[in-house]
Write a protein that holds these residues in place. Structure first.
Motif, PDB file in Angstrom:
ATOM      1  N   VAL A 144       0.991  -1.325   0.228  1.00  0.00           N
ATOM      2  CA  VAL A 144       0.134  -0.129  -0.265  1.00  0.00           C
ATOM      3  C   VAL A 144       1.388   1.633   0.229  1.00  0.00           C
ATOM      4  CG1 VAL A 144      -1.614  -1.364   1.216  1.00  0.00           C
ATOM      5  CG2 VAL A 144       0.146   0.372   2.288  1.00  0.00           C
ATOM      6  N   ALA A 145       0.231   2.397  -0.501  1.00  0.00           N
ATOM      7  CA  ALA A 145       1.338   3.567  -0.246  1.00  0.00           C
ATOM      8  C   ALA A 145       0.070   4.894  -0.286  1.00  0.00           C
ATOM      9  CB  ALA A 145       1.648   3.649  -1.712  1.00  0.00           C
ATOM     10  N   ALA A 146       1.054   5.668   0.467  1.00  0.00           N
ATOM     11  CA  ALA A 146       0.254   6.792   1.064  1.00  0.00           C
ATOM     12  C   ALA A 146       0.540   8.552   0.094  1.00  0.00           C
ATOM     13  CB  ALA A 146       0.300   7.237   2.072  1.00  0.00           C
TER      14      ALA A 146
ATOM     15  N   PRO B  27       1.459  -5.027   3.029  1.00  0.00           N
ATOM     16  CA  PRO B  27       0.182  -5.664   4.083  1.00  0.00           C
ATOM     17  C   PRO B  27       0.123  -6.864   4.538  1.00  0.00           C
ATOM     18  CG  PRO B  27      -0.879  -4.858   2.484  1.00  0.00           C
ATOM     19  CD  PRO B  27       0.430  -5.331   1.831  1.00  0.00           C
ATOM     20  N   GLU B  28       0.076  -7.120   6.239  1.00  0.00           N
ATOM     21  CA  GLU B  28      -0.129  -8.388   6.778  1.00  0.00           C
ATOM     22  C   GLU B  28      -1.249  -9.838   6.683  1.00  0.00           C
ATOM     23  OE1 GLU B  28       2.178  -8.672   9.344  1.00  0.00           O
ATOM     24  OE2 GLU B  28       2.651  -6.929   9.166  1.00  0.00           O
ATOM     25  N   PRO B  29      -0.766 -10.477   6.390  1.00  0.00           N
ATOM     26  CA  PRO B  29      -1.784 -11.451   6.254  1.00  0.00           C
ATOM     27  C   PRO B  29      -3.445 -10.752   6.407  1.00  0.00           C
ATOM     28  CG  PRO B  29       0.496 -13.067   6.786  1.00  0.00           C
ATOM     29  CD  PRO B  29       0.262 -11.178   7.483  1.00  0.00           C
ATOM     30  N   GLY B  30      -3.841 -11.322   5.408  1.00  0.00           N
ATOM     31  CA  GLY B  30      -5.360 -11.163   5.595  1.00  0.00           C
ATOM     32  C   GLY B  30      -6.110  -9.195   6.148  1.00  0.00           C
ATOM     33  N   GLU B  31      -5.346  -9.461   5.674  1.00  0.00           N
ATOM     34  CA  GLU B  31      -5.344  -7.302   6.774  1.00  0.00           C
ATOM     35  C   GLU B  31      -5.482  -6.571   4.426  1.00  0.00           C
ATOM     36  OE1 GLU B  31      -2.945  -3.938   9.103  1.00  0.00           O
ATOM     37  OE2 GLU B  31      -1.813  -4.993   7.197  1.00  0.00           O
ATOM     38  N   GLU B  32      -6.866  -5.421   5.009  1.00  0.00           N
ATOM     39  CA  GLU B  32      -7.035  -4.977   3.873  1.00  0.00           C
ATOM     40  C   GLU B  32      -6.165  -4.342   3.747  1.00  0.00           C
ATOM     41  OE1 GLU B  32      -9.974  -5.595   1.798  1.00  0.00           O
ATOM     42  OE2 GLU B  32     -10.088  -7.532   2.679  1.00  0.00           O
ATOM     43  N   PRO B  33      -6.158  -3.825   2.530  1.00  0.00           N
ATOM     44  CA  PRO B  33      -5.255  -2.442   2.077  1.00  0.00           C
ATOM     45  C   PRO B  33      -5.991  -1.161   2.827  1.00  0.00           C
ATOM     46  CG  PRO B  33      -6.004  -3.041  -0.355  1.00  0.00           C
ATOM     47  CD  PRO B  33      -7.006  -3.953   1.095  1.00  0.00           C
ATOM     48  N   LEU B  34      -7.095  -0.877   2.883  1.00  0.00           N
ATOM     49  CA  LEU B  34      -6.929   0.467   3.757  1.00  0.00           C
ATOM     50  C   LEU B  34      -6.777   0.290   5.236  1.00  0.00           C
ATOM     51  CD1 LEU B  34      -7.712   3.492   3.620  1.00  0.00           C
ATOM     52  CD2 LEU B  34     -10.197   2.276   4.004  1.00  0.00           C
ATOM     53  N   ALA B  35      -6.640  -0.040   5.795  1.00  0.00           N
ATOM     54  CA  ALA B  35      -6.025  -0.926   7.482  1.00  0.00           C
ATOM     55  C   ALA B  35      -4.160  -0.739   7.146  1.00  0.00           C
ATOM     56  CB  ALA B  35      -6.476  -2.484   7.398  1.00  0.00           C
ATOM     57  N   ALA B  36      -4.508  -1.998   6.152  1.00  0.00           N
ATOM     58  CA  ALA B  36      -2.313  -1.725   6.213  1.00  0.00           C
ATOM     59  C   ALA B  36      -1.673  -0.221   6.185  1.00  0.00           C
ATOM     60  CB  ALA B  36      -2.070  -2.942   4.834  1.00  0.00           C
ATOM     61  N   LEU B  37      -2.782   0.616   5.509  1.00  0.00           N
ATOM     62  CA  LEU B  37      -1.891   1.942   5.500  1.00  0.00           C
ATOM     63  C   LEU B  37      -1.805   2.764   6.203  1.00  0.00           C
ATOM     64  CD1 LEU B  37      -1.972   4.310   3.093  1.00  0.00           C
ATOM     65  CD2 LEU B  37      -3.969   4.687   3.276  1.00  0.00           C
ATOM     66  N   VAL B  38      -3.426   2.570   7.107  1.00  0.00           N
ATOM     67  CA  VAL B  38      -3.706   3.581   8.425  1.00  0.00           C
ATOM     68  C   VAL B  38      -2.842   2.956   9.636  1.00  0.00           C
ATOM     69  CG1 VAL B  38      -4.867   3.468  10.033  1.00  0.00           C
ATOM     70  CG2 VAL B  38      -5.836   3.601   8.046  1.00  0.00           C
ATOM     71  N   ARG B  39      -2.269   1.307   9.956  1.00  0.00           N
ATOM     72  CA  ARG B  39      -1.354   1.133  10.373  1.00  0.00           C
ATOM     73  C   ARG B  39      -0.282   1.469   9.989  1.00  0.00           C
ATOM     74  NH1 ARG B  39       2.004  -2.907   9.170  1.00  0.00           N
ATOM     75  NH2 ARG B  39       0.622  -3.856   7.057  1.00  0.00           N
ATOM     76  N   GLU B  40       0.298   1.426   8.424  1.00  0.00           N
ATOM     77  CA  GLU B  40       1.653   1.890   7.839  1.00  0.00           C
ATOM     78  C   GLU B  40       1.828   3.168   8.436  1.00  0.00           C
ATOM     79  OE1 GLU B  40       4.265   0.304   6.652  1.00  0.00           O
ATOM     80  OE2 GLU B  40       3.154  -1.394   6.858  1.00  0.00           O
ATOM     81  N   CYS B  41       1.300   4.249   7.747  1.00  0.00           N
ATOM     82  CA  CYS B  41       1.523   5.865   8.277  1.00  0.00           C
ATOM     83  C   CYS B  41       1.026   5.976   9.871  1.00  0.00           C
ATOM     84  CB  CYS B  41      -0.217   6.103   8.003  1.00  0.00           C
ATOM     85  SG  CYS B  41      -0.240   7.124   6.136  1.00  0.00           S
ATOM     86  N   ALA B  42       0.803   5.350  10.991  1.00  0.00           N
ATOM     87  CA  ALA B  42       1.118   5.306  12.329  1.00  0.00           C
ATOM     88  C   ALA B  42       2.419   4.871  12.704  1.00  0.00           C
ATOM     89  CB  ALA B  42      -0.208   4.404  13.210  1.00  0.00           C
ATOM     90  N   GLU B  43       2.627   3.306  11.945  1.00  0.00           N
ATOM     91  CA  GLU B  43       3.923   3.453  12.356  1.00  0.00           C
ATOM     92  C   GLU B  43       5.523   3.366  11.551  1.00  0.00           C
ATOM     93  OE1 GLU B  43       3.027  -1.745  12.508  1.00  0.00           O
ATOM     94  OE2 GLU B  43       4.272  -1.115  11.035  1.00  0.00           O
TER      95      GLU B  43
END
Length: 131
Positions: free
Chosen positions: A7-9, A35-51
């Motif tokens: 995913v890319a922001a 994305p983590e296994p089973g993680e939807e793209p939007l959820a991965a984006l939210v996680r990656e931006c925070a991390e």
């Protein structure tokens, strides 16, 4: 060729695009990642931006840009396929490189000269976002 899904922001402030560089790499690219296994793209984006930059993203404010592909910058013989999204920075928020990030830069797409090597996918995303 092997495929890497990410995913890319696309983050823009005052006409400049935020790009980041991971430790041990040369190329600058969008905030994001795999994305983590089973993680939807939007959820991965939210996680990656925070991390990566400490940004708490409101999923309701994210705008999908589409799916893009390009040669991977950090993995030879791989193609990166990215679900890209526009992400707004809240007023007064200053991103900081965290986790695996070594640094961040703000690039002006109107300036044809940069001393920063930019990943092929990011070049395509910046061109798309400008159009």
């Amino acid at each position: 060729m092997r495929i890497v899904h990410v995913v890319a922001a696309v983050i823009v402030r005052e006409g400049r695009f935020l790009l980041v560089r991971k430790h041990g790499t040369r190329a600058f690219m969008q905030v994001g990642g795999k994305p983590e296994p089973g993680e939807e793209p939007l959820a991965a984006l939210v996680r990656e931006c925070a991390e990566e930059i400490g940004l708490v993203v409101d999923p309701a404010g994210v705008v999908p840009l589409g799916r893009f592909s390009a040669p991977a910058a950090n993995e030879p013989d791989h193609v990166v396929v990215a679900d890209a999204f526009t992400v707004e920075l809240p007023a007064g928020f200053e991103p900081e490189p965290r986790a695996e990030l070594a640094e961040l830069v703000w690039l002006d797409p109107a300036d044809p000269v940069t001393t920063h090597p930019v990943a092929a996918l990011s070049v395509d995303l910046l061109a798309h976002a400008r159009s």
